[in-house]
Scaffold this motif. Sequence first.
Motif, PDB file in Angstrom:
ATOM      1  N   ASP A 325       0.847  -1.196   0.000  1.00  0.00           N
ATOM      2  CA  ASP A 325       0.000   0.000   0.000  1.00  0.00           C
ATOM      3  C   ASP A 325       0.884   1.248   0.000  1.00  0.00           C
ATOM      4  O   ASP A 325       1.347   1.693   1.038  1.00  0.00           O
ATOM      5  CB  ASP A 325      -0.913  -0.023   1.226  1.00  0.00           C
ATOM      6  N   HIS A 326       1.135   1.787  -1.204  1.00  0.00           N
ATOM      7  CA  HIS A 326       1.927   3.010  -1.372  1.00  0.00           C
ATOM      8  C   HIS A 326       3.277   2.917  -0.651  1.00  0.00           C
ATOM      9  O   HIS A 326       3.687   3.805   0.093  1.00  0.00           O
ATOM     10  CB  HIS A 326       1.151   4.245  -0.871  1.00  0.00           C
ATOM     11  N   VAL A 327       3.944   1.808  -0.877  1.00  0.00           N
ATOM     12  CA  VAL A 327       5.236   1.547  -0.236  1.00  0.00           C
ATOM     13  C   VAL A 327       6.330   2.360  -0.927  1.00  0.00           C
ATOM     14  O   VAL A 327       6.405   2.404  -2.160  1.00  0.00           O
ATOM     15  CB  VAL A 327       5.557   0.043  -0.292  1.00  0.00           C
ATOM     16  N   GLU A 328       7.209   2.994  -0.124  1.00  0.00           N
ATOM     17  CA  GLU A 328       8.333   3.769  -0.657  1.00  0.00           C
ATOM     18  C   GLU A 328       9.623   3.381   0.061  1.00  0.00           C
ATOM     19  O   GLU A 328       9.614   3.011   1.237  1.00  0.00           O
ATOM     20  CB  GLU A 328       8.089   5.277  -0.483  1.00  0.00           C
ATOM     21  N   HIS A 329      10.726   3.530  -0.667  1.00  0.00           N
ATOM     22  CA  HIS A 329      12.041   3.205  -0.104  1.00  0.00           C
ATOM     23  C   HIS A 329      13.103   3.981  -0.878  1.00  0.00           C
ATOM     24  O   HIS A 329      12.991   4.158  -2.093  1.00  0.00           O
ATOM     25  CB  HIS A 329      12.304   1.702  -0.208  1.00  0.00           C
TER      26      HIS A 329
END
Length: 544
Positions: A325-329
């Motif tokens: 779910d709208h993962v960012e890195h």
Amino acid sequence: MLRFLIQQSRGLLLAAAAGSVAHGICGVALIALISEALSASAEARSGMAVTFALLALGLMLTHIVASVLFERLSQHAHAELRRYVSGRVIAADYRNLESIGSARVQSALSEHSANVAAFFVTFPAILSNAVVVLGCLVYMLLLSWKIFLFAVALIGLGSFGYHLANLRAIRHLDRGAEEQDRLFGHFRSLTDGAKELRLHFGKRKVFREQVLGASIETVRSERALGMSIFVISASWANFLIYAFIGLVLFVLLGDASNQTRIMTGFALVFVYMVTPLEVLLLNIPRANLAKASATRIDEITAGMSDSEQAVSSAQAQPLQQLVLDHVEHRYYHEQSDDFFALGPVSFTFKPGEVVFLVGGNGSGKTTLAKLLVGLYPPERGQIVLNNQGVDDASRDQYRQLFSTVFSDFHLFDRLLHGGEAGADLDARGNRLIERLHLQHKVQVRNGAFTTQALSQGQRKRLALVVACLENRPFLVFDEWAADQDPVFKNVFYLEVLAELKAQGKTILVISHDDRYFHVADRLIRMENGQLSEDTVPQRPAQAA
């Protein structure tokens, strides 16, 4: 670190220390008895024989007890230290472990651990000889308090000079310990980069002379200089002792009463004290080397954060739905020399589907896979498993959902499956090995592989066997087929994936093999950290 080890072995340490103290007391009492006997009458000496025999026997027995106990203590400390560091490594967050690097971990487990354990071998020598020196000083006080004060002043002066030298020596030992960590990385390059070094003379020469050779020389020179300073300062301390003996015998004593007894006592005690004092001064540097190594281990393990709650069981919960779910890195990207942003990524995985992840090199595919399996926590967004968000408290349990074969996989020499029945595990493993045409190279016996002397492609097939035997709900394969012959690519894409899908497994395959894209239920593409979904190509027509 030293406090931790002492707490782990307090009883054994106290017993060994008591033996060392008793050994030192017996030594001082024996030399005092000898001194008294030299100036005593024949009748008085005959009465000292039994005491002498008992002290000599006590000196031998206490030395044996203290030495044996401290040797056991050293081995116990070494084992505890390795268990401690290994436990911290196993519990550490994967990102922290990547930033620390394997070379520093190997250095902590080998060189630094050995130095700290060696401290417990030298400790009895430090303790018993300190007791001897202290006892000799007390005996000198009884002989003549004036000469004793002069001795204390001289020893104090020598100790101050030794302390100054000690501070300088420790700086060199610390620099040697820091370079030692880098040296272990160079040692690893000897084997990991063996092909490149053999193929390129210039590279080999520069590595041997300017990289490896320079690091070895730095460790040698720093440690040699540090220990040499200790030796020089210890020799200076010995010279001061002999100078004091000369002053006592030829200057200070003069015409004092009971001159023979005082001269004999001081001369004997000082000559006896030289060796214990030298041993004491020479072992203090080794204790400081242990302290420097313990400090390095503390620094290395301090960087291993373990914010996640570990699980006690490898049992994975059933997979109903997994949502990114709208993962960012963000991470450092070497090719662009800048930070690379992955996401926001939103995607849903369902049981029994095969998903292919495609994209160019450096687009973020492997990083997304590490985020998916829980090796990296998302910096923003959330992973949701069966309508439950994954956080630090549940991430380790979440990871039990996956079996993986990454491109930089590690193959253990045995099947680490806990208490599963050995015969059944061997049989299932050998059936899969035969399926992948490895039965003439390797077998599973008693849960262990008979060999790992295999090519990279064969080792990767063996890693596939391990992943299938783990029987997890979700499997991730990162460029598994890259090292395989066409026949094994067919087996993997057309047979193995179909069987795993039929078992209800969810499968993510990172691949460049476009001729097999039709096998996927869904095809997603990663470009510059952004995820998009493609249409799955139709199955190619079969040849007539």
